[in-house]
Design a protein around this motif. Sequence first.
Motif, PDB file in Angstrom:
ATOM      1  N   MET A   1       0.840  -1.161   0.000  1.00  0.00           N
ATOM      2  CA  MET A   1       0.000   0.000   0.000  1.00  0.00           C
ATOM      3  C   MET A   1       0.896   1.239   0.000  1.00  0.00           C
ATOM      4  SD  MET A   1      -3.103   0.750   2.499  1.00  0.00           S
ATOM      5  CE  MET A   1      -3.014   2.140   3.538  1.00  0.00           C
ATOM      6  N   ALA A   2       0.650   2.160  -0.929  1.00  0.00           N
ATOM      7  CA  ALA A   2       1.442   3.377  -1.057  1.00  0.00           C
ATOM      8  C   ALA A   2       0.779   4.508  -0.280  1.00  0.00           C
ATOM      9  CB  ALA A   2       1.560   3.771  -2.514  1.00  0.00           C
ATOM     10  N   VAL A   3       1.627   5.343   0.279  1.00  0.00           N
ATOM     11  CA  VAL A   3       1.140   6.496   1.026  1.00  0.00           C
ATOM     12  C   VAL A   3       1.549   7.750   0.266  1.00  0.00           C
ATOM     13  CG1 VAL A   3       1.319   7.779   3.184  1.00  0.00           C
ATOM     14  CG2 VAL A   3       1.356   5.287   3.211  1.00  0.00           C
ATOM     15  N   GLU A   4       0.589   8.622   0.005  1.00  0.00           N
ATOM     16  CA  GLU A   4       0.857   9.878  -0.674  1.00  0.00           C
ATOM     17  C   GLU A   4       0.458  11.035   0.219  1.00  0.00           C
ATOM     18  OE1 GLU A   4      -1.079  10.250  -4.432  1.00  0.00           O
ATOM     19  OE2 GLU A   4       0.078   8.641  -5.344  1.00  0.00           O
ATOM     20  N   SER A   5       1.298  12.040   0.219  1.00  0.00           N
ATOM     21  CA  SER A   5       0.966  13.265   0.947  1.00  0.00           C
ATOM     22  C   SER A   5       0.484  14.280  -0.068  1.00  0.00           C
ATOM     23  CB  SER A   5       2.192  13.816   1.668  1.00  0.00           C
ATOM     24  OG  SER A   5       2.609  12.911   2.663  1.00  0.00           O
ATOM     25  N   ARG A   6      -0.654  14.855   0.220  1.00  0.00           N
ATOM     26  CA  ARG A   6      -1.203  15.893  -0.658  1.00  0.00           C
ATOM     27  C   ARG A   6      -1.482  17.115   0.188  1.00  0.00           C
ATOM     28  NH1 ARG A   6      -3.806  13.497  -5.656  1.00  0.00           N
ATOM     29  NH2 ARG A   6      -3.144  11.345  -5.541  1.00  0.00           N
ATOM     30  N   PHE A   7      -1.234  18.253  -0.410  1.00  0.00           N
ATOM     31  CA  PHE A   7      -1.448  19.519   0.274  1.00  0.00           C
ATOM     32  C   PHE A   7      -2.559  20.255  -0.455  1.00  0.00           C
ATOM     33  CE2 PHE A   7       2.844  18.135   1.020  1.00  0.00           C
ATOM     34  CZ  PHE A   7       2.967  18.276   2.397  1.00  0.00           C
ATOM     35  N   VAL A   8      -3.615  20.553   0.281  1.00  0.00           N
ATOM     36  CA  VAL A   8      -4.802  21.161  -0.308  1.00  0.00           C
ATOM     37  C   VAL A   8      -4.913  22.605   0.172  1.00  0.00           C
ATOM     38  CG1 VAL A   8      -7.311  20.992  -0.529  1.00  0.00           C
ATOM     39  CG2 VAL A   8      -5.939  18.909  -0.316  1.00  0.00           C
ATOM     40  N   VAL A   9      -5.109  23.509  -0.788  1.00  0.00           N
ATOM     41  CA  VAL A   9      -5.330  24.913  -0.456  1.00  0.00           C
ATOM     42  C   VAL A   9      -6.832  25.121  -0.388  1.00  0.00           C
ATOM     43  CG1 VAL A   9      -5.004  27.300  -1.197  1.00  0.00           C
ATOM     44  CG2 VAL A   9      -3.194  25.618  -1.586  1.00  0.00           C
ATOM     45  N   ILE A  10      -7.294  25.569   0.776  1.00  0.00           N
ATOM     46  CA  ILE A  10      -8.727  25.788   0.996  1.00  0.00           C
ATOM     47  C   ILE A  10      -8.941  27.265   1.279  1.00  0.00           C
ATOM     48  CG2 ILE A  10     -10.705  25.234   2.444  1.00  0.00           C
ATOM     49  CD1 ILE A  10      -9.333  22.523   3.007  1.00  0.00           C
ATOM     50  N   ARG A  11      -9.834  27.898   0.516  1.00  0.00           N
ATOM     51  CA  ARG A  11     -10.150  29.312   0.696  1.00  0.00           C
ATOM     52  C   ARG A  11     -11.650  29.461   0.916  1.00  0.00           C
ATOM     53  NH1 ARG A  11      -5.733  32.391   1.366  1.00  0.00           N
ATOM     54  NH2 ARG A  11      -6.697  34.156   0.365  1.00  0.00           N
ATOM     55  N   HIS A  12     -12.035  30.062   2.005  1.00  0.00           N
ATOM     56  CA  HIS A  12     -13.441  30.319   2.333  1.00  0.00           C
ATOM     57  C   HIS A  12     -14.258  29.025   2.325  1.00  0.00           C
ATOM     58  CE1 HIS A  12     -12.341  34.508   1.859  1.00  0.00           C
ATOM     59  NE2 HIS A  12     -11.974  34.289   0.604  1.00  0.00           N
ATOM     60  N   GLY A  13     -13.644  27.958   2.840  1.00  0.00           N
ATOM     61  CA  GLY A  13     -14.341  26.680   2.936  1.00  0.00           C
ATOM     62  C   GLY A  13     -14.398  25.892   1.640  1.00  0.00           C
ATOM     63  N   VAL A  14     -13.768  26.368   0.595  1.00  0.00           N
ATOM     64  CA  VAL A  14     -13.798  25.681  -0.709  1.00  0.00           C
ATOM     65  C   VAL A  14     -12.386  25.194  -1.043  1.00  0.00           C
ATOM     66  CG1 VAL A  14     -14.305  25.957  -3.167  1.00  0.00           C
ATOM     67  CG2 VAL A  14     -15.666  27.180  -1.477  1.00  0.00           C
ATOM     68  N   GLU A  15     -12.288  23.940  -1.476  1.00  0.00           N
ATOM     69  CA  GLU A  15     -11.013  23.380  -1.891  1.00  0.00           C
ATOM     70  C   GLU A  15     -10.635  24.009  -3.231  1.00  0.00           C
ATOM     71  OE1 GLU A  15      -9.543  19.046  -3.246  1.00  0.00           O
ATOM     72  OE2 GLU A  15     -10.557  19.105  -1.306  1.00  0.00           O
ATOM     73  N   VAL A  16      -9.540  24.769  -3.241  1.00  0.00           N
ATOM     74  CA  VAL A  16      -9.150  25.505  -4.443  1.00  0.00           C
ATOM     75  C   VAL A  16      -8.235  24.668  -5.330  1.00  0.00           C
ATOM     76  CG1 VAL A  16      -8.006  27.592  -5.284  1.00  0.00           C
ATOM     77  CG2 VAL A  16      -9.338  27.680  -3.193  1.00  0.00           C
TER      78      VAL A  16
END
Length: 155
Positions: A1-16
């Motif tokens: 099983m592979a593990v990936e790190s993802r970085f999510v930018v969220i602005r005003h409650g919305v995933e940008v």
Amino acid sequence: MAVESRFVVIRHGVEVQTFMDKKAADDYDKMLDMADNLTAMLDSSPFDLNDEIKEELSIYLAQNREDVLIALQAKKAKPSPRAAAKPKAKIEPIDNAIEEPLATEEITAENLDQVVVAEAVKEKTAPKKAVRKTKSKTASDIANTPVKESENLIE
């Protein structure tokens, strides 16, 4: 099983946007913060712009912040590599009337001076700087140095 790190930018409650690199996500978030500040500045301006144009303009200015800072003279422009290259020194003939004889021409007494001058111009180099050599004193040199009477103060 592979593990990936993802970085999510969220602005005003919305995933940008999602990034695989933390630095890229931080840079994008910072750009969006600048765009928000620019939008607020444009809101207080006397210009009648609709919200869509204000948002596009503020994002454009935030994405090109280096060029904006240079335009505002808050930052100096970096010289381009081509502009930074110094032109090569050009060796010009001493006298325009002196021309180098062609390789097929025969060297005669009449054009001998021209050949000598042309060769001298080709081989001309910058004069070497004079180097001053000094001899460092060793302990035995110092011990064998005669002492002047004015320096002999110990009695």
